[in-house]
Design an enzyme around this catalytic site. Sequence first.
Site, mmCIF file in Angstrom:
data_model
loop_
_atom_site.group_PDB
_atom_site.id
_atom_site.type_symbol
_atom_site.label_atom_id
_atom_site.label_comp_id
_atom_site.label_asym_id
_atom_site.label_seq_id
_atom_site.Cartn_x
_atom_site.Cartn_y
_atom_site.Cartn_z
ATOM 1 N N ASN A 270 3.810 45.711 1.670
ATOM 2 C CA ASN A 270 2.485 45.676 2.275
ATOM 3 C C ASN A 270 2.485 44.645 3.400
ATOM 4 O O ASN A 270 3.499 44.002 3.666
ATOM 5 C CB ASN A 270 1.409 45.376 1.223
ATOM 6 C CG ASN A 270 1.664 44.078 0.490
ATOM 7 O OD1 ASN A 270 1.671 43.005 1.092
ATOM 8 N ND2 ASN A 270 1.896 44.160 -0.819
ATOM 9 N N ASP B 177 1.475 47.802 -6.608
ATOM 10 C CA ASP B 177 1.009 48.454 -7.837
ATOM 11 C C ASP B 177 2.085 49.349 -8.446
ATOM 12 O O ASP B 177 2.125 49.535 -9.660
ATOM 13 C CB ASP B 177 -0.246 49.283 -7.556
ATOM 14 C CG ASP B 177 -1.439 48.406 -7.188
ATOM 15 O OD1 ASP B 177 -1.565 47.309 -7.772
ATOM 16 O OD2 ASP B 177 -2.231 48.803 -6.313
ATOM 17 N N LYS C 172 22.511 54.071 0.114
ATOM 18 C CA LYS C 172 21.540 54.531 1.092
ATOM 19 C C LYS C 172 21.358 56.041 0.959
ATOM 20 O O LYS C 172 22.324 56.806 0.937
ATOM 21 C CB LYS C 172 21.994 54.196 2.510
ATOM 22 C CG LYS C 172 21.012 54.648 3.581
ATOM 23 C CD LYS C 172 21.504 54.300 4.978
ATOM 24 C CE LYS C 172 20.525 54.820 6.032
ATOM 25 N NZ LYS C 172 20.990 54.541 7.400
ATOM 26 N N ILE D 228 0.284 41.744 -13.459
ATOM 27 C CA ILE D 228 0.517 40.313 -13.702
ATOM 28 C C ILE D 228 -0.803 39.577 -13.930
ATOM 29 O O ILE D 228 -0.922 38.750 -14.836
ATOM 30 C CB ILE D 228 1.297 39.700 -12.528
ATOM 31 C CG1 ILE D 228 2.635 40.429 -12.332
ATOM 32 C CG2 ILE D 228 1.543 38.218 -12.773
ATOM 33 C CD1 ILE D 228 3.422 39.958 -11.121
ATOM 34 N N PHE E 236 -7.195 37.747 -6.746
ATOM 35 C CA PHE E 236 -7.554 38.110 -5.373
ATOM 36 C C PHE E 236 -7.746 39.622 -5.308
ATOM 37 O O PHE E 236 -7.062 40.374 -6.016
ATOM 38 C CB PHE E 236 -6.470 37.674 -4.390
ATOM 39 C CG PHE E 236 -6.631 36.263 -3.909
ATOM 40 C CD1 PHE E 236 -6.937 35.996 -2.583
ATOM 41 C CD2 PHE E 236 -6.505 35.203 -4.790
ATOM 42 C CE1 PHE E 236 -7.094 34.687 -2.142
ATOM 43 C CE2 PHE E 236 -6.663 33.893 -4.362
ATOM 44 C CZ PHE E 236 -6.957 33.641 -3.034
#
Length: 423
Positions: free
Chosen positions: A222, A290, A300, A320, A338
Site C-alpha cells: 500500500n 488484510d 519469478k 494484529i 488506526f
Amino acid sequence: MHGKRVLLVIGGGIAAYKTLELIRLLRREGVEIAPVLTEAGAEFVTPLSVAALAGQAVNQELFDLTREAEMGHIQLSRAADLVVVAPATANLMAKLAAGLADDLASTLLLATDKPVLMAPAMNVRMWDHAATRRNRAQLGADGVSFVGPDEGPMACGEFGPGRMAEPPAILAAIRRALGGALQLTDLANPPLAAPAPLAGRRVLVTSGPTHEPIDPVRYIANRSSGAQGTAIAAALRDLGAEVVFVTGPAEVPPPPGVEVVKVETAAEMARAVEAALPVDVAVMAAAVADWRVENGSDRKIKKDGSGRPPSLQMAENTDILATVSQPGPCRPALVVGFAAETHDVIAHATAKRARKGCDWIVANDVSPGTGIMGGTENAVTLITPAGAEEWPRLPKAEVARRLATRVAEALAAPAPLVPPAPR
C-alpha cells in the site's frame, strides 16, 4: 493575547522565512514583538523586512553603545512575557544548553527570567545527532519548551525530522505558553524539572506498510510511508517512554532512541508484536495488508504465452489489532488503532473500534486528493468511548505530539481503561 509581549529571536536557517509569517500572525493577535536577528539569521531575512512586519526596530548588536548604556540586553530579556526562538538552530540550542553568551541572542537567552519556547530547525542528521539530543534533553530539564520539529522534505534534499514547525503550530504553542503562569521565576529557588510523564512506561508502536510477496520480484503493498508512525514513536520517546518500534518497509528511517524491529510481511509483524508484549500501551499505526498471496511462487512468475494472467489465491492475514485488543494478562492498558478510510470515515472508524475491541481509533481520510497517505500532514479524528473528536489538519509531528500527550494523560488518570499488563 492582545497586549502580550514576545521577544522573538530569529536564528540562522532557511526556515527563517517562515518567521516572517509568524510575525504577521502574532501582530494580528495584538502581540507586541521585540525582534532579535542573529548574524546568521540576517543571511536569510533582512532587518528591513523583519522591522517592517514587527513594527519595531530590529536588535542585532550586543555592544550597541546607546542601548547598552542602559543595559539594553537586560531590559530586552525582562520586558517580554515570553521568549520565542524561531528558527532555533543546533548552534543556539547548544549555546543555551551550555550556558554560553557570546552574542546578543545567546546573552538574552541566558539573562531572561521569562519562559522560553524554541522551534528547532536543522538538517535531519543534525537533529538526530547525539549532541543535539543531549542538548534537547538538557534544555527540557531546564524548563525550555519546544514546538516541532516537523518531519518531511528539506531544502538540502533529505527527508526526516528537522523542519521548523509551521507558523500556525508555533502560534498555537505561543498561545499555550502565554496562557500559563507568567510570574517571574524565583531564580534563587528554581523549580525542579518535572519527571517525564511516560518515564518507566513501555510502549509498542507499529508503523509502515507490509509487503506480501507474489514471487521473489513482485509483492502486494500500500502507499503508507511510515511517516506518521515514526513521528508517534519519536513523540512517545520524547515523553520518556521506552519504545519498541516494529516497522514494515517504510520510506522514512526509524527515529533514534527506540528499539527497532524491522519486518516485511504481516505475519512477521504479528510475531514481532507478540514478542514485544507485555507493554503498557500499543499504538498500532502500521498499514497492515488484510490479505496475503497463498499460492506465491519461489521463482519469478513468467508469461506462458496464453495471454491469461496468473491466478492468485488470497488468504486473510492475522488481525494484529484485534489480537492485541483481546482481554487477557498481556492486554495493554491502552490500545490505539488506526483507520485509513476513503469514505464515511467516522462511521467506519467507530464500527472498527467496536469490532476490534481497541480503546481508541485514530481515523483519517486517505481518499485521492487529500495528500494524507505519503504526505507530510494529517487530518485525524480521534474515536474514543466518549465519541468522535476532530482535530485540524496539522503536520504529522504535531499530530504525534498531541496523541502522545493524550496517551500520557490517559495513563495518569485515576481509573485506567483496563488493568495494566503484568510485568
